[in-house]
Each structure stands twice: as structure tokens, then as C-alpha cells.
Design a protein around this motif. Structure first.
Motif, PDB file in Angstrom:
ATOM      1  N   TYR A 116      37.187  -8.068   1.708  1.00 47.05           N
ATOM      2  CA  TYR A 116      37.854  -7.213   2.476  1.00 47.05           C
ATOM      3  C   TYR A 116      38.332  -7.917   3.672  1.00 47.05           C
ATOM      4  CZ  TYR A 116      38.990  -2.969   5.325  1.00 47.05           C
ATOM      5  OH  TYR A 116      39.701  -2.073   5.933  1.00 47.05           O
ATOM      6  N   GLN A 117      37.630  -8.971   4.297  1.00 50.60           N
ATOM      7  CA  GLN A 117      37.939  -9.995   5.332  1.00 50.60           C
ATOM      8  C   GLN A 117      39.141 -10.917   4.964  1.00 50.60           C
ATOM      9  OE1 GLN A 117      37.184  -8.066   7.893  1.00 50.60           O
ATOM     10  NE2 GLN A 117      35.292  -8.975   8.948  1.00 50.60           N
ATOM     11  N   GLY A 118      39.496 -10.862   3.776  1.00 50.75           N
ATOM     12  CA  GLY A 118      40.508 -11.814   3.458  1.00 50.75           C
ATOM     13  C   GLY A 118      39.979 -13.120   3.126  1.00 50.75           C
ATOM     14  N   LYS A 119      38.608 -13.435   2.888  1.00 48.68           N
ATOM     15  CA  LYS A 119      38.169 -14.647   2.932  1.00 48.68           C
ATOM     16  C   LYS A 119      37.433 -14.754   1.677  1.00 48.68           C
ATOM     17  CE  LYS A 119      36.861 -14.874   7.807  1.00 48.68           C
ATOM     18  NZ  LYS A 119      35.789 -15.238   8.816  1.00 48.68           N
ATOM     19  N   THR A 120      36.948 -16.209   1.348  1.00 46.89           N
ATOM     20  CA  THR A 120      36.493 -16.691  -0.056  1.00 46.89           C
ATOM     21  C   THR A 120      35.162 -17.178   0.015  1.00 46.89           C
ATOM     22  OG1 THR A 120      37.473 -18.655  -0.231  1.00 46.89           O
ATOM     23  CG2 THR A 120      38.711 -17.138  -1.030  1.00 46.89           C
ATOM     24  N   LEU A 121      34.060 -16.939  -0.903  1.00 46.90           N
ATOM     25  CA  LEU A 121      32.869 -17.583  -0.898  1.00 46.90           C
ATOM     26  C   LEU A 121      32.870 -19.045  -0.735  1.00 46.90           C
ATOM     27  CD1 LEU A 121      29.916 -16.833  -0.770  1.00 46.90           C
ATOM     28  CD2 LEU A 121      29.957 -16.592  -3.344  1.00 46.90           C
ATOM     29  N   GLU A 122      33.780 -19.349  -1.568  1.00 48.21           N
ATOM     30  CA  GLU A 122      33.764 -20.848  -1.809  1.00 48.21           C
ATOM     31  C   GLU A 122      34.258 -21.521  -0.297  1.00 48.21           C
ATOM     32  OE1 GLU A 122      34.307 -19.028  -5.579  1.00 48.21           O
ATOM     33  OE2 GLU A 122      35.259 -18.877  -3.615  1.00 48.21           O
ATOM     34  N   GLN A 123      35.093 -20.851   0.581  1.00 53.61           N
ATOM     35  CA  GLN A 123      35.138 -21.533   1.760  1.00 53.61           C
ATOM     36  C   GLN A 123      34.694 -21.263   2.990  1.00 53.61           C
ATOM     37  OE1 GLN A 123      39.535 -20.739   1.717  1.00 53.61           O
ATOM     38  NE2 GLN A 123      39.885 -22.641   0.845  1.00 53.61           N
ATOM     39  N   ALA A 124      33.657 -20.011   2.686  1.00 58.37           N
ATOM     40  CA  ALA A 124      33.153 -19.466   4.080  1.00 58.37           C
ATOM     41  C   ALA A 124      32.016 -20.438   4.573  1.00 58.37           C
ATOM     42  CB  ALA A 124      32.478 -18.150   3.527  1.00 58.37           C
ATOM     43  N   ARG A 125      31.838 -20.440   5.932  1.00 58.57           N
ATOM     44  CA  ARG A 125      30.862 -21.173   6.651  1.00 58.57           C
ATOM     45  C   ARG A 125      29.451 -19.966   6.818  1.00 58.57           C
ATOM     46  NH1 ARG A 125      31.616 -23.613  11.851  1.00 58.57           N
ATOM     47  NH2 ARG A 125      29.385 -24.089  11.582  1.00 58.57           N
ATOM     48  N   GLY A 143      12.487 -18.106   4.292  1.00 56.88           N
ATOM     49  CA  GLY A 143      11.027 -17.594   3.360  1.00 56.88           C
ATOM     50  C   GLY A 143      11.784 -17.394   1.933  1.00 56.88           C
ATOM     51  N   ALA A 144      11.107 -16.299   1.294  1.00 58.50           N
ATOM     52  CA  ALA A 144      11.331 -15.999  -0.026  1.00 58.50           C
ATOM     53  C   ALA A 144      12.793 -15.391  -0.284  1.00 58.50           C
ATOM     54  CB  ALA A 144      10.367 -15.029  -0.498  1.00 58.50           C
ATOM     55  N   ALA A 145      13.156 -14.276   0.624  1.00 56.38           N
ATOM     56  CA  ALA A 145      14.502 -13.840   0.674  1.00 56.38           C
ATOM     57  C   ALA A 145      15.621 -14.785   1.094  1.00 56.38           C
ATOM     58  CB  ALA A 145      14.338 -12.642   1.276  1.00 56.38           C
ATOM     59  N   GLY A 146      15.515 -15.397   1.932  1.00 57.65           N
ATOM     60  CA  GLY A 146      16.585 -16.515   2.607  1.00 57.65           C
ATOM     61  C   GLY A 146      16.830 -17.538   1.601  1.00 57.65           C
ATOM     62  N   ILE A 147      15.783 -18.241   0.833  1.00 62.00           N
ATOM     63  CA  ILE A 147      16.122 -18.956  -0.009  1.00 62.00           C
ATOM     64  C   ILE A 147      16.791 -18.736  -1.275  1.00 62.00           C
ATOM     65  CG2 ILE A 147      14.984 -20.909  -1.337  1.00 62.00           C
ATOM     66  CD1 ILE A 147      13.148 -21.686   1.009  1.00 62.00           C
ATOM     67  N   ALA A 148      16.124 -17.586  -1.721  1.00 58.93           N
ATOM     68  CA  ALA A 148      16.704 -17.195  -3.135  1.00 58.93           C
ATOM     69  C   ALA A 148      18.206 -16.684  -2.970  1.00 58.93           C
ATOM     70  CB  ALA A 148      15.798 -16.113  -3.462  1.00 58.93           C
ATOM     71  N   SER A 149      18.438 -15.922  -1.800  1.00 52.66           N
ATOM     72  CA  SER A 149      19.833 -15.535  -1.380  1.00 52.66           C
ATOM     73  C   SER A 149      20.662 -16.843  -1.342  1.00 52.66           C
ATOM     74  CB  SER A 149      20.068 -14.776  -0.177  1.00 52.66           C
ATOM     75  OG  SER A 149      18.873 -13.760  -0.149  1.00 52.66           O
ATOM     76  N   MET A 150      20.279 -17.913  -0.679  1.00 54.43           N
ATOM     77  CA  MET A 150      21.293 -19.125  -0.464  1.00 54.43           C
ATOM     78  C   MET A 150      21.481 -19.571  -2.011  1.00 54.43           C
ATOM     79  SD  MET A 150      22.290 -18.757   2.473  1.00 54.43           S
ATOM     80  CE  MET A 150      22.119 -16.965   2.304  1.00 54.43           C
ATOM     81  N   ASN A 151      20.194 -19.794  -2.671  1.00 48.61           N
ATOM     82  CA  ASN A 151      20.306 -20.158  -4.150  1.00 48.61           C
ATOM     83  C   ASN A 151      21.382 -19.323  -4.882  1.00 48.61           C
ATOM     84  OD1 ASN A 151      18.771 -22.493  -4.085  1.00 48.61           O
ATOM     85  ND2 ASN A 151      16.902 -21.317  -4.386  1.00 48.61           N
ATOM     86  N   LEU A 152      21.129 -18.128  -4.911  1.00 46.98           N
ATOM     87  CA  LEU A 152      22.171 -17.234  -5.716  1.00 46.98           C
ATOM     88  C   LEU A 152      23.626 -17.475  -5.202  1.00 46.98           C
ATOM     89  CD1 LEU A 152      22.291 -15.238  -8.209  1.00 46.98           C
ATOM     90  CD2 LEU A 152      21.838 -13.522  -6.469  1.00 46.98           C
ATOM     91  N   LEU A 153      23.876 -17.359  -3.915  1.00 45.38           N
ATOM     92  CA  LEU A 153      25.269 -17.440  -3.574  1.00 45.38           C
ATOM     93  C   LEU A 153      25.889 -18.951  -3.886  1.00 45.38           C
ATOM     94  CD1 LEU A 153      24.899 -16.434   0.270  1.00 45.38           C
ATOM     95  CD2 LEU A 153      26.359 -15.526  -1.471  1.00 45.38           C
ATOM     96  N   GLN A 154      25.019 -20.037  -4.090  1.00 40.56           N
ATOM     97  CA  GLN A 154      25.705 -21.218  -4.647  1.00 40.56           C
ATOM     98  C   GLN A 154      25.941 -21.185  -5.912  1.00 40.56           C
ATOM     99  OE1 GLN A 154      23.779 -25.206  -3.218  1.00 40.56           O
ATOM    100  NE2 GLN A 154      22.313 -23.880  -2.100  1.00 40.56           N
ATOM    101  N   LEU A 178      27.134 -18.723  -7.377  1.00 41.14           N
ATOM    102  CA  LEU A 178      28.271 -17.712  -7.415  1.00 41.14           C
ATOM    103  C   LEU A 178      29.433 -18.418  -6.884  1.00 41.14           C
ATOM    104  CD1 LEU A 178      26.710 -14.318  -5.986  1.00 41.14           C
ATOM    105  CD2 LEU A 178      27.774 -14.637  -8.177  1.00 41.14           C
ATOM    106  N   GLY A 179      29.256 -19.508  -6.321  1.00 40.42           N
ATOM    107  CA  GLY A 179      30.230 -20.223  -5.863  1.00 40.42           C
ATOM    108  C   GLY A 179      30.274 -21.031  -4.318  1.00 40.42           C
ATOM    109  N   ALA A 180      29.280 -20.391  -3.695  1.00 41.86           N
ATOM    110  CA  ALA A 180      29.374 -20.954  -2.339  1.00 41.86           C
ATOM    111  C   ALA A 180      29.174 -22.615  -2.214  1.00 41.86           C
ATOM    112  CB  ALA A 180      28.253 -20.377  -1.386  1.00 41.86           C
ATOM    113  N   ASP A 181      29.719 -23.353  -1.277  1.00 40.04           N
ATOM    114  CA  ASP A 181      29.633 -24.631  -1.005  1.00 40.04           C
ATOM    115  C   ASP A 181      28.204 -24.849  -0.202  1.00 40.04           C
ATOM    116  OD1 ASP A 181      29.855 -27.338  -0.351  1.00 40.04           O
ATOM    117  OD2 ASP A 181      32.088 -27.186   0.027  1.00 40.04           O
ATOM    118  N   ALA A 182      27.569 -25.881  -0.935  1.00 41.29           N
ATOM    119  CA  ALA A 182      26.212 -26.088  -0.163  1.00 41.29           C
ATOM    120  C   ALA A 182      26.476 -26.821   1.094  1.00 41.29           C
ATOM    121  CB  ALA A 182      25.346 -27.051  -1.119  1.00 41.29           C
TER     122      ALA A 182
END
Length: 416
Positions: A181-190, A197-208, A210-214
Motif C-alpha cells: 500500500y505504501q508503494g514499497k518492496t520487502l526486498e528494499q525496505a529498511r 526473543g522468540a517472536a522477533g527472531i522468528a519474524s525476521m527469519n521468516l521475512l528473510q 520471503l525476500g527481505a535483505d538481511a
């Protein structure tokens, strides 16, 4: 309703007219001597003989295929911390009710007095033959990572820690829609995540996955940015350590496209939100008080998309959008696991549903006649009856395609 009134109402709800929230129902006729002989001795011996010869026949002759263990050791219960196993029982019963209500999955809630991770693992392994799936709940980090991995390796049924992966799936679904909606991509988002903890680390792993840049992910914990110069990081945090001069959350948020908070109340100031990139996305998910309240964030940014973990604000990140339907799909194909492919399928199914026209029954339930995809509706609502039609078939298909399933894609599901 005042807080004392609400507290008493909650206690009365759990106590009256019958203690607890669960019961057990008989599923077969049991009214004649012949039915008694079938249900127990001598008739019950026949399925015993068949299951001994072929263990998979347990799915055919018992309730195993629709039975999940919601199980905890009570080391991280809600925001209350280490309450112990017995005090966690109302939460486990509540989780069981959600499974049954939303996806017709039967549950035994099991509270294990085993704060030691290895003792807990051994207990779950010994009782696992009873179940078609294991939902781990409210286990403190970092033990939760070790427990889930050990049980996943040892068992041939799905093992899922909802505090990790359920939260991650909903965060990812909402974020995909918000960025679009904001006109941005996961691959380029900062992306900045506070809470390692559990939720944060799992979320960042799953975002990667899906295409997020580590390289675009900054993780923060109670000591600040997780960077490569730190010597106090566990293995899970070390995987997110980056080479950077940033040291504080305030530093990290400057110019960020996305903030994800799975930490504690009031950690984010209005100035931090102001410092973010144009058209930012803020997921402040600490409960009951988020890292920053929506009204505070909106007061300084009119181009913001905001989500919380609360039901009294738009865009609630609520795990009930995921776990009942995820398990329903996994159980329906007798899956051996809930793997990354199945989690990603759930992400896309939930995100896609939020883009569909909202039926009147949902609008009426939430008294929201104008409900439609946009800044205040990036995720479906928990009472959307279509969740089972979107999420469970997607998960089942992914299980079949990835080789995790024991059986074929169900005929009663929508055609693929």
C-alpha cells in the motif's frame, strides 16, 4: 466497565457455572449393550491389532488425526512471566477453545511441571503418540528455540511454537500488505526490530525467507543494536549481528521504512517515528501497552500505517488468524511437520484475504460499514469466516507439494 469489574467478570466467567472452559464429548453411539461391546471390550481389540500392524492406522481408528496438544511448562505466560505450569492452565484452555471454535480441532491442554528444557522435551516425546500435532506455548527464550528444534527432529507430527511462528506469520502477512500500500518492496525496505526473543527472531527469519535483505535488518534488544562487536549474544541473536556504527534504537530508526516492536511498553518516542523514512510502517505489538500508542504516532506522521496487538485499534496482529487454520490444513493431510513452505503459504493466504471485498457479516460484527483494504485494514479480522477457506487449503497444498504430507490434498477442499 472498570478494571475491578472487568477482573471479577473474568474470574466469574472461568468459575461459573462449571469451572474451566473445556469438556469432552463422545463421538459415537453408546446407548446399547452391543455399542458398549464395540466401544470397549471385546470390539476395541480389533483396531488395536490393526494399529500394531500399521501405526498409520491410528489416524483411521482413533481421534489422533484431529487432536493437538497445547502444551507448556509455564516459563513465559502472557506478559506475566514464569507463573509455573499450574497457573498457565487458563491460558492453555483458552488456546484450546480457539482451536475448537475456529477450526474444529480437538485439543488436550497439558501443563508440564518441567522448567528444565530437557525434562520438558522428554515428557513431550513420551506422550506424543497420542496426538496429530504439538502446539508449544509460553516457553521462555532461549529454551523455546532448543525445545522446538529437538522435538521437531524427534517426532513425525507437526511441532509448532506459536509464540514464534504464529506471530511471525501474521506480522509478515500484514507487512507485505502495508508495504504494498505504501508503494514499497520487502526486498528494499529498511527494517528495525526491537525484541530479540522468540517472536522477533522468528519474524525476521521468516521475512528473510520471503525476500527481505538481511543487510537491511537491524535487531535491537535491551542493550541496544545487535551488532558484530558485541560479545554477549546467544546463537539466535548472533545470526542477526551486523557490522554497523548504530548503537541505539533511536539511531536505528532514523530513515527506517519499518519498525516492528515485540518488546515492551513506551520504548518508541514521537521523535523516533518522525525520523523514519517517508510512508513508514509501524507495528508496535507489545501488549497491553505498545511501544508507542497509535494516537501518538499518528499525531506526528500522517503518512503512517500502524498496527498493534490490541483489539481496540485497527490492524490487530492476532495469532488466531493463523494457528487454528494452519493446524487444520496440516492435520487434514496428516503432515509430518509444519515447514517453511507451509508457513509461507499461510502468510500469502492471510495477506490475500485482506485484499478481498469484506462480507457484510464481518462489517456488521465490527460495526464497520466501510471496512476495506487500506491503511486501517491490512489484515483480516479474527471473526472472518473465510479464513478457513483461504489458509487451510493453502497450507495443505504446501504440505503435499513439499513432501511433508502423508495423504493427498483433501477432496472437500477447493480445487487447486
Amino acid at each position: 466497565m472498570s478494571n475491578p469489574d472487568r477482573r471479577q467478570a473474568a474470574l466469574d466467567y472461568h468459575a461459573k457455572p462449571r469451572p474451566g472452559k473445556l469438556g469432552i464429548a463422545i463421538t459415537k453411539p453408546f446407548t446399547t449393550p452391543s455399542e458398549l461391546a464395540l466401544a470397549y471390550s471385546p470390539g476395541v481389540a480389533e483396531p488395536v491389532i490393526e494399529i500394531e500392524k500399521n501405526p498409520d492406522d491410528a489416524f483411521k481408528y482413533t481421534s489422533k488425526g484431529n487432536l493437538v496438544a497445547v502444551i507448556t511448562n509455564g516459563t513465559a505466560v502472557l506478559g506475566l512471566g514464569r507463573t509455573g505450569a499450574l497457573a498457565s492452565k487458563p491460558v492453555m484452555e483458552g488456546k484450546a477453545v480457539l482451536f475448537k471454535k475456529f477450526a474444529n480441532v480437538d485439543v488436550f491442554d497439558i501443563e508440564v511441571d518441567a522448567p528444565d528444557a530437557d525434562d520438558f522435551i522428554e515428557t513431550v516425546k513420551r506422550i506424543a503418540p497420542t496426538f496429530g500435532g504439538i502446539n508449544l506455548e509460553d516457553i521462555a527464550a532461549p529454551d523455546c528455540f532448543y525445545v522446538e528444534q529437538a522435538l521437531s527432529d524427534a517426532l513425525d507430527i507437526p511441532v509448532f511454537h506459536d509464540d514464534q511462528h504464529g506471530t511471525a506469520i501474521i506480522i509478515c502477512a500484514g507487512l507485505l500488505n502495508a508495504l504494498s500500500y505504501q508503494g514499497k518492496t520487502l526486498e528494499q525496505a529498511r527494517i528495525v526490530c526491537v525484541g530479540a526473543g522468540a517472536a522477533g527472531i522468528a519474524s525476521m527469519n521468516l521475512l528473510q525467507a520471503l525476500g527481505a535483505d538481511a543487510n537491511n535488518i537491524i535487531m535491537c534488544d535491551s542493550k541496544g543494536v545487535v551488532h558484530s562487536g558485541r560479545t554477549d549474544l546467544n546463537a539466535q541473536k548472533q545470526a542477526f549481528a551486523v557490522d554497523t556504527d548504530l548503537r541505539t534504537l533511536e539511531d536505528a530508526m532514523s530513515g527506517a521504512d519499518v519498525f516492528i516492536g515485540v518488546s515492551g511498553p513506551g520504548l518508541v518516542s514521537q521523535a523516533m517515528v518522525q525520523s523514519m523514512a517517508p510512508k513508514p510502517v509501524v507495528f508496535a505489538l507489545a501488549n497491553p501497552t505498545p511501544e508507542i500508542l497509535p494516537e501518538e504516532a499518528h499525531a506526528v506522521r500522517d503518512d503512517l500505517i500502524m498496527a498493534t496487538g490490541r483489539s481496540d485499534y485497527p490492524n490487530q496482529v492476532n495469532n488466531v488468524l493463523c494457528f487454528p487454520f494452519l493446524f487444520r490444513g496440516a492435520l487434514d493431510v496428516r503432515s509430518r511437520s509444519i515447514n517453511h513452505a507451509m508457513q509461507i503459504a499461510a502468510v500469502h493466504a492471510i495477506a490475500d484475504l485482506a485484499r478481498q471485498p469484506v462480507p457484510e457479516v464481518v462489517k456488521d460484527a465490527y460495526d464497520a460499514p466501510e471496512l476495506s483494504f487500506g491503511p486501517e485494514y491490512i489484515l483480516p479480522t479474527p471473526l472472518d469466516p473465510r479464513l478457513s477457506d483461504f489458509v487451510s487449503p493453502a497450507v495443505a497444498a504446501a504440505a503435499v507439494d513439499s513432501g511433508a504430507a502423508r495423504s493427498e490434498y483433501p477432496a472437500h477442499y477447493p480445487k487447486r
